[in-house]
Design an enzyme around this catalytic site. Structure first.
Site, PDB file in Angstrom:
ATOM      1  N   LYS A  12       6.532  11.754   1.644  1.00 53.95           N
ATOM      2  CA  LYS A  12       5.963  10.975   2.743  1.00 53.95           C
ATOM      3  C   LYS A  12       7.044  10.161   3.436  1.00 53.95           C
ATOM      4  O   LYS A  12       7.144  10.127   4.663  1.00 53.95           O
ATOM      5  CB  LYS A  12       4.843  10.087   2.199  1.00 53.95           C
ATOM      6  CG  LYS A  12       4.255   9.087   3.178  1.00 53.95           C
ATOM      7  CD  LYS A  12       4.884   7.705   3.015  1.00 53.95           C
ATOM      8  CE  LYS A  12       4.671   7.108   1.653  1.00 53.95           C
ATOM      9  NZ  LYS A  12       5.290   5.762   1.515  1.00 53.95           N
ATOM     10  N   LEU A  65       0.835  -1.207   0.000  1.00 52.26           N
ATOM     11  CA  LEU A  65       0.000   0.000   0.000  1.00 52.26           C
ATOM     12  C   LEU A  65       0.867   1.253   0.000  1.00 52.26           C
ATOM     13  O   LEU A  65       2.038   1.218   0.396  1.00 52.26           O
ATOM     14  CB  LEU A  65      -0.928  -0.026   1.210  1.00 52.26           C
ATOM     15  CG  LEU A  65      -1.913  -1.213   1.202  1.00 52.26           C
ATOM     16  CD1 LEU A  65      -2.556  -1.398   2.570  1.00 52.26           C
ATOM     17  CD2 LEU A  65      -2.971  -1.022   0.128  1.00 52.26           C
ATOM     18  N   PRO A  66       0.316   2.395  -0.438  1.00 52.65           N
ATOM     19  CA  PRO A  66       1.147   3.586  -0.642  1.00 52.65           C
ATOM     20  C   PRO A  66       1.737   4.216   0.610  1.00 52.65           C
ATOM     21  O   PRO A  66       2.767   4.889   0.527  1.00 52.65           O
ATOM     22  CB  PRO A  66       0.177   4.569  -1.322  1.00 52.65           C
ATOM     23  CG  PRO A  66      -0.911   3.731  -1.888  1.00 52.65           C
ATOM     24  CD  PRO A  66      -1.047   2.570  -0.970  1.00 52.65           C
ATOM     25  N   LYS A 104      14.633   0.543   6.047  1.00 51.13           N
ATOM     26  CA  LYS A 104      14.098   1.070   4.784  1.00 51.13           C
ATOM     27  C   LYS A 104      14.024   2.588   4.815  1.00 51.13           C
ATOM     28  O   LYS A 104      14.355   3.264   3.826  1.00 51.13           O
ATOM     29  CB  LYS A 104      12.704   0.496   4.530  1.00 51.13           C
ATOM     30  CG  LYS A 104      12.007   1.077   3.291  1.00 51.13           C
ATOM     31  CD  LYS A 104      12.797   0.819   2.023  1.00 51.13           C
ATOM     32  CE  LYS A 104      12.233   1.554   0.803  1.00 51.13           C
ATOM     33  NZ  LYS A 104      10.837   1.273   0.513  1.00 51.13           N
ATOM     34  N   THR A 124       6.345   1.172   3.024  1.00 53.39           N
ATOM     35  CA  THR A 124       7.118   1.953   3.990  1.00 53.39           C
ATOM     36  C   THR A 124       6.135   2.658   4.912  1.00 53.39           C
ATOM     37  O   THR A 124       5.315   3.446   4.457  1.00 53.39           O
ATOM     38  CB  THR A 124       8.008   2.977   3.272  1.00 53.39           C
ATOM     39  OG1 THR A 124       8.783   2.309   2.281  1.00 53.39           O
ATOM     40  CG2 THR A 124       8.934   3.672   4.264  1.00 53.39           C
TER      41      THR A 124
END
Length: 294
Positions: free
Chosen positions: A242, A66-67, A172, A97
């Protein structure tokens, strides 16, 4: 044989799901709000789940691609969210992330239902997702990691157990921080070379032969910044900002100043303000190119 559920069939999720269906031998169910990827994946045997409830009822391992952390929270917490449907047999995996603390809190909430949770954010390009050569950084207990590793190997060639839940996100987030700062440096080098009358292609090709060589140079620099090509449907400037915001949140939580990350955040913000929010994020080079010293 486990049944796999896959939520989020976008730019990276669709090819990962396809590789799982082709290589794992498992039954795979897909869930996405868009119809097109589900139609394409049906050709390799992926069955459409009509709801998260149906997916949870049939799947044992559920991957989410998912974004953002907000999307993960919505899928887990919504009226039909996974937390309403999970059982002790389930393992939930966040491939995106997400904020470190949010991942740890979700893991606790799933554990209260008896279910396991792992953060396993992916790195590398869309082509790597197609080829099954991603790098995956896993945060999970040892037993969960060992259960997941054969499945993750269907779409990744480098799989690192970074520690307990949240550790994959830490690695990450810092990977992205280093990458974004490097791309800012490449943008500065590119524009400085142009203004100094140097061929920018020669610059980048020469940097690639020396100590400034990097993945960022060969991919973001040569393939996007040099030809000034920043497509949509790639990792957007909005998404990149983000991710750098997660870095800055992490930095605040451990009480460290990161001026390099703050610069990358500012450049990404300027690119969004310039109307480039939906474009591939190395477009921040255009902001650097337009700048003038006061």
């Amino acid at each position: 044989m486990v049944t796999i559920g896959f939520i989020g069939l976008g730019v990276m999720g669709e090819p990962m799901c396809r590789n799982l269906a082709r290589k794992s031998g498992a039954r795979v169910l897909g869930f996405d709000l868009a119809d097109a990827p589900l139609q394409r994946l049906a050709q390799v045997g992926v069955r459409r789940a009509a709801s998260l409830a149906e997916l949870a009822r049939e799947a044992d391992v559920i991957f989410m691609a998912l974004p953002s952390g907000k999307h993960v929270q919505a899928v887990c917490d919504g009226d039909d969210g996974l937390l309403r449907h999970v059982e002790a047999r389930h393992t939930i995996v966040d491939l995106g992330t997400s904020p470190v603390q949010a991942s740890r809190e979700l893991a606790s909430r799933f554990a209260a239902k008896g279910a396991a949770f792992a953060d396993a954010p992916i790195a590398r390009t869309r082509q790597a997702a197609e080829d099954g050569t991603l790098s995956v950084m896993v945060g999970a207990d040892a037993a969960t990691f060992e259960r997941l590793r054969p499945l993750i190997a269907m779409f990744a060639t480098d799989i690192t157990h970074c520690g307990g839940v949240g550790a994959g996100q830490v690695v990450k987030i810092l990977n992205n921080m280093v990458l974004m700062q490097t791309v800012v440096a490449l943008g500065e080098a590119l524009e400085t070379a142009k203004r100094a009358g140097l061929d920018p292609k020669l610059l980048f090709e020469t940097l690639a032969k020396g100590s400034a060589d990097s993945f960022a140079l060969r991919n973001h620099g040569m393939k996007a910044m040099l030809p000034d090509t920043f497509p949509e449907r790639a990792f957007s400037t909005e998404y990149a900002r983000k991710d750098i915001s997660y870095t800055l949140d992490l930095a605040r939580s451990v009480q460290i100043d990161l001026p390099g990350a703050e610069l990358a955040d500012r450049r990404l913000g300027e690119a969004i303000q310039a109307g480039y929010g939906d474009l591939y994020w190395p477009v921040l080079a255009r902001v650097i190119a337009a700048s003038r010293k006061a």
